[in-house]
Design a protein around this motif. Structure first.
Motif: not given
Length: 180
Positions: A122-127
């Motif tokens: 999630e963090y990787a996709l959103e960043h």
């Protein structure tokens, strides 16, 4: 006598070269390496209906390796998201995870012998990058290999889009690794 020395020297040199050649050909065969498969899936953001592109092109590489009596599996997710992904960043997903599975290869449905959820997706996709691109690698699962058994890496992505009023949507399935 001199002839015997040459023959002996030649025999020693030939034996040495043969031994070196045998070692050179044996090294790659004994070195463990991952066997991988990459597959793709395009997903549409169901919470966005604006004029900009909102598709996410996902590529997943699933890998398995047998070494020292163990099976090692891992995955890497690559994506080409919408260029607006950077602008919406933390408002895109409520949750996103990659579920990595080590499976025993049998006739019929392969049973899961080890599994882990990687919520860092999630963090990787959103960043993502300013162009909406990025990648995420899971950790490596290690499982004691059964004698004569064969294994593979499998996995799926689950996305919980922010703003669509739903929880995780159905899993996005990818092609499993080759059997090791």
């Amino acid at each position: 006598m001199r002839k015997l020395k040459r023959s002996t020297s030649t025999a020693v040199i030939v034996a040495t070269l043969a031994g070196t050649a045998a070692l050179a050909t044996a090294a790659p065969a004994s070195a463990a390496s991952y066997h991988c498969t990459t597959s793709s899936y395009t997903v549409d953001d169901p919470s966005y209906n604006g004029p900009d592109s909102d598709n996410w092109d996902l590529d997943v590489t699933l890998c398995a390796m047998r070494s020292g009596g163990y099976i090692y599996t891992n995955a890497t997710v690559y994506w080409d998201g919408p260029y607006t992904a950077k602008n919406r960043n933390t408002y895109t997903f409520n949750n996103a995870k990659f579920q990595l599975q080590t499976k025993k290869s049998i006739s019929g449905t392969d049973p899961v012998v080890k599994s882990a959820a990687y919520n860092g997706l999630e963090y990787a996709l959103e960043h993502s990058s300013s162009h909406g691109n990025g990648s995420y690698s899971t950790g490596t699962l290690k499982h004691k290999a059964g004698s004569g058994s064969r294994y593979l890496a499998d996995g799926y992505i689950q996305l919980d889009w922010s703003g669509d009023g739903k929880s995780y949507l159905k899993p996005i399935l990818f092609t499993a690794s080759p059997v090791v």
